[in-house]
Write a protein that holds these residues in place. Structure first.
Motif, PDB file in Angstrom:
ATOM      1  N   MET A  34      51.953  21.532  31.459  1.00 59.16           N
ATOM      2  CA  MET A  34      52.528  20.607  30.851  1.00 59.16           C
ATOM      3  C   MET A  34      51.749  19.359  30.479  1.00 59.16           C
ATOM      4  O   MET A  34      50.643  19.518  30.968  1.00 59.16           O
ATOM      5  N   ALA A  35      51.964  18.780  29.563  1.00 60.90           N
ATOM      6  CA  ALA A  35      51.150  17.637  28.746  1.00 60.90           C
ATOM      7  C   ALA A  35      51.828  16.452  28.542  1.00 60.90           C
ATOM      8  O   ALA A  35      53.093  16.574  28.031  1.00 60.90           O
ATOM      9  N   TRP A  36      51.160  15.272  28.206  1.00 65.62           N
ATOM     10  CA  TRP A  36      51.832  14.356  27.610  1.00 65.62           C
ATOM     11  C   TRP A  36      50.712  14.033  26.234  1.00 65.62           C
ATOM     12  O   TRP A  36      49.571  14.209  26.301  1.00 65.62           O
ATOM     13  N   ALA A  49      47.067  13.850  28.066  1.00 65.89           N
ATOM     14  CA  ALA A  49      46.436  14.370  29.419  1.00 65.89           C
ATOM     15  C   ALA A  49      47.294  15.515  29.771  1.00 65.89           C
ATOM     16  O   ALA A  49      48.531  15.697  29.089  1.00 65.89           O
ATOM     17  N   ALA A  50      46.875  16.712  30.417  1.00 68.20           N
ATOM     18  CA  ALA A  50      47.461  17.997  30.538  1.00 68.20           C
ATOM     19  C   ALA A  50      47.268  18.327  31.726  1.00 68.20           C
ATOM     20  O   ALA A  50      46.269  17.788  32.569  1.00 68.20           O
ATOM     21  N   ILE A  51      48.408  19.085  32.426  1.00 65.62           N
ATOM     22  CA  ILE A  51      47.964  19.467  33.996  1.00 65.62           C
ATOM     23  C   ILE A  51      48.519  21.134  33.902  1.00 65.62           C
ATOM     24  O   ILE A  51      49.675  21.475  33.236  1.00 65.62           O
ATOM     25  N   ASP A  52      47.753  21.820  34.765  1.00 65.91           N
ATOM     26  CA  ASP A  52      47.980  23.241  34.968  1.00 65.91           C
ATOM     27  C   ASP A  52      48.730  23.482  36.305  1.00 65.91           C
ATOM     28  O   ASP A  52      47.670  23.288  37.172  1.00 65.91           O
ATOM     29  N   ASP A  53      49.494  23.648  36.727  1.00 65.72           N
ATOM     30  CA  ASP A  53      50.139  23.853  38.030  1.00 65.72           C
ATOM     31  C   ASP A  53      49.644  24.888  38.770  1.00 65.72           C
ATOM     32  O   ASP A  53      49.732  24.846  40.072  1.00 65.72           O
ATOM     33  N   SER A  54      49.118  25.973  37.985  1.00 61.87           N
ATOM     34  CA  SER A  54      48.678  27.197  38.825  1.00 61.87           C
ATOM     35  C   SER A  54      47.439  27.002  39.350  1.00 61.87           C
ATOM     36  O   SER A  54      47.246  27.286  40.702  1.00 61.87           O
ATOM     37  N   ASP A  55      46.617  25.801  38.993  1.00 59.15           N
ATOM     38  CA  ASP A  55      45.361  25.629  40.028  1.00 59.15           C
ATOM     39  C   ASP A  55      45.192  24.007  40.005  1.00 59.15           C
ATOM     40  O   ASP A  55      44.201  23.795  40.676  1.00 59.15           O
ATOM     41  N   GLY A  56      46.319  23.312  39.687  1.00 56.79           N
ATOM     42  CA  GLY A  56      46.073  21.761  39.707  1.00 56.79           C
ATOM     43  C   GLY A  56      45.063  21.185  38.754  1.00 56.79           C
ATOM     44  O   GLY A  56      45.029  19.930  39.108  1.00 56.79           O
ATOM     45  N   SER A  57      44.571  21.906  37.991  1.00 56.09           N
ATOM     46  CA  SER A  57      43.618  21.276  37.056  1.00 56.09           C
ATOM     47  C   SER A  57      44.226  20.343  35.943  1.00 56.09           C
ATOM     48  O   SER A  57      45.423  20.425  35.614  1.00 56.09           O
ATOM     49  N   ARG A  67      41.722   5.725  33.201  1.00 59.98           N
ATOM     50  CA  ARG A  67      42.866   4.700  33.260  1.00 59.98           C
ATOM     51  C   ARG A  67      44.362   5.467  33.375  1.00 59.98           C
ATOM     52  O   ARG A  67      45.216   4.780  34.028  1.00 59.98           O
ATOM     53  N   PHE A  68      44.492   6.694  32.771  1.00 61.25           N
ATOM     54  CA  PHE A  68      45.790   7.378  33.184  1.00 61.25           C
ATOM     55  C   PHE A  68      45.476   8.374  33.936  1.00 61.25           C
ATOM     56  O   PHE A  68      44.540   9.057  34.202  1.00 61.25           O
ATOM     57  N   THR A  69      46.671   8.761  34.604  1.00 58.28           N
ATOM     58  CA  THR A  69      46.878   9.878  35.618  1.00 58.28           C
ATOM     59  C   THR A  69      48.163  10.605  35.255  1.00 58.28           C
ATOM     60  O   THR A  69      49.127  10.107  35.337  1.00 58.28           O
ATOM     61  N   ILE A  70      47.856  11.824  35.324  1.00 59.70           N
ATOM     62  CA  ILE A  70      48.964  12.634  34.896  1.00 59.70           C
ATOM     63  C   ILE A  70      49.534  13.655  36.372  1.00 59.70           C
ATOM     64  O   ILE A  70      48.334  13.810  37.203  1.00 59.70           O
TER      65      ILE A  70
END
Length: 127
Positions: A34-36, A49-57, A67-70
């Motif tokens: 998922m991403a913003w 910003a993007a996040i890959d839940d399979s490895d937390g990257s 400044r931003f955190t996903i």
């Protein structure tokens, strides 16, 4: 039916903070990546910003690094974007997006890789 619903946008002064939320249906949330994104009228949609839940990257655009955190809360099927030290150039409509696991190896900040989108939430930062 795939559903993504953003909230948390608003108007803040430069230097302020906001936290955006994206509530996802269970089907959507089962997708791993998922991403913003954000978009100003007349401009291309920009990956923030993007996040890959399979490895937390996580991945961030250079303009928001530091400044931003996903993050995501799997128990609540919710994606977040914590935005600190906001600047006027952060003003835009912010969208959350999701894509199936088989696409997670694609460029995480490229809009063309995502096939589920929310309706957006407006963020306005003033001087």
């Amino acid at each position: 039916q795939v559903q993504l619903v953003e909230s948390g946008g608003g108007s803040v002064q430069s230097g302020g903070s906001l936290r955006l939320s994206c509530a996802a249906s269970r089907y959507t949330y089962s997708r791993d990546c998922m991403a913003w994104f954000r978009q100003d009228p007349g401009k291309e949609r920009e990956g923030v910003a993007a996040i890959d839940d399979s490895d937390g990257s996580t991945s961030y655009a250079d303009s928001v690094k530091g400044r931003f955190t996903i993050s995501r809360d799997n128990a609540k099927n919710t994606l977040y974007l914590q935005m600190n030290s906001l600047k006027p150039e952060d003003t835009a409509m912010y969208y959350c997006a999701a894509r199936p696991a088989r696409r997670c190896s694609w460029d995480p900040l490229a809009a063309w890789g995502y096939n589920a989108w929310g309706q957006g939430t407006q963020v306005t930062v003033s001087n």
